[in-house]
Write a protein that holds these residues in place. Structure first.
Motif: not given
Lengths: 160, 200
Positions: A23-25, A31-32, A113-114, A127-130
């Motif tokens: 949901i946050l994504e 927003v992005g 966002l990105l 897109v992934t993040a760590s």
């Protein structure tokens, strides 16, 4: 977060977390997209993927987070890894381990966002993040962002 | 100078569009999760309350650095003064601090008015509300949605941390067709006023 205590999925905390993160994504994606629409028009004519990534590292990151991305690496085969040594959304909680499990929420939102900003620019992406946990260091404010771009030429439809 | 100067906390400014758009995404998500407007309003208020109880510390740290050493000093001063006859003066100070806080966090200064003779009802009037900058109108079927209800919760939570109970609601809302946005604050009686009087 107080939200999960009253959410119908609270009996299944793991699922609740996954749902919460997705949901946050998706919120981040909205927003992005909106942020992407507010970008100056001349930026919307990218020819190469690398231009887009450079734009992300400099213009977008500065506009949103008031700093540039610290480094950009690529395998020249469509995957890019961007490194931010001091990601502003993590900085307030990044000393000690107390809030480390909250980090995914901030990362999920930002990934969305990105993705959303890139989609406005005409690129589908993954897109992934760590979090980069530095050894023997209490502060874990650094982040690695992995990007795979699917440019408009290739007709792949992929989930964000 | 023997007294150590307290360090100002570092405050990072955030991109305004990011903030406003994220708030909008939050409200949109809450609308998805809750069918009734009252539930969304209540949830926003609760979230705001939780933010306000923490935000007040940041606010006080940024504005009271030279005069008060601790947070509890400030609450004592307010509590003592509010149990006296010169309550209007205390509330006047609080008024002014609302203006300062709005300017500090949202970049706008509301005008303040006092609504009654007993001086416990006030209004904050905003010509421009940055939170709803990108909202043209409320979505269909959501006519009782108080889009910025988070603000009411924040004010309520912050006041409660300095031992003042208040009822904070939107009296007028531009998104509902009014000319301005007006937040009404009604200060409620403290249940344990006696406690503070004794501390003289």
């Amino acid at each position: 977060m107080a939200a999960s205590a009253q959410h119908p999925y609270s009996q299944f905390p793991h699922q609740a977390q996954k749902i919460g993160l997705s949901i946050l994504e998706s919120m981040g994606f909205r927003v992005g997209q909106a942020l992407g629409e507010r970008l100056p028009q001349e930026t919307l004519g990218f020819r190469e993927e690398l231009d887009v990534l450079k734009f992300l590292c400099k213009d977008l990151w500065v506009a949103v987070f008031h700093k540039q991305m610290d480094s950009l690496h690529t395998d020249h085969q469509g995957t890019y890894v961007l490194q931010d040594n001091s990601f502003p959304l993590l900085v307030p909680i990044a000393s000690g381990l107390q809030y480390m499990e909250e980090a995914p929420k901030f990362l999920a939102f930002t990934c969305g966002l990105l993705c959303g900003a890139l989609s406005t620019l005409g690129f589908q992406s993954l897109v992934t993040a760590s979090v980069t946990a530095l050894p023997a260091c209490e502060s874990w404010r650094g982040c690695l962002w992995g990007f795979t771009l699917f440019s408009p030429r290739t007709h792949l439809t992929c989930g964000t | 100078m023997s007294r150590p100067v307290p360090r100002r906390p570092q405050h990072h400014k955030i991109n305004k569009d990011l903030f406003v758009l994220t708030y909008g995404a939050l409200v949109a998500q809450l609308c998805k999760d809750h069918e009734k407007d009252e539930d969304v309003n209540k949830y926003l208020d609760k979230m705001g309350y939780s933010i306000g109880t923490r935000l007040v510390e940041d606010f006080l740290a940024r504005t009271c650095v030279t005069r008060c050493h601790s947070y509890s000093e400030i609450t004592d001063i307010i509590a003592q003064a509010s149990s006296h006859r010169n309550q209007p003066q205390v509330l006047l100070i609080l008024w002014k601090s609302q203006q300062v806080a709005f300017k500090m966090y949202l970049g706008v200064t509301p005008s303040v008015t006092c609504n009654n003779a007993s001086r416990n009802e006030f209004s904050l009037i905003l010509d421009k509300n940055p939170l709803s900058e990108f909202v043209e109108e409320l979505p269909t079927g959501r006519s009782s949605l108080c889009y910025c209800n988070l603000l009411c919760g924040i004010i309520r939570g912050a006041l409660e941390m300095v031992h003042l109970t208040a009822d904070v609601t939107f009296l007028q809302d531009r998104l509902k067709g009014d000319t301005v946005t007006e937040i009404g604050i009604i200060f409620l009686k403290q249940p344990n006023e006696k406690k503070y009087r004794r501390r003289k």
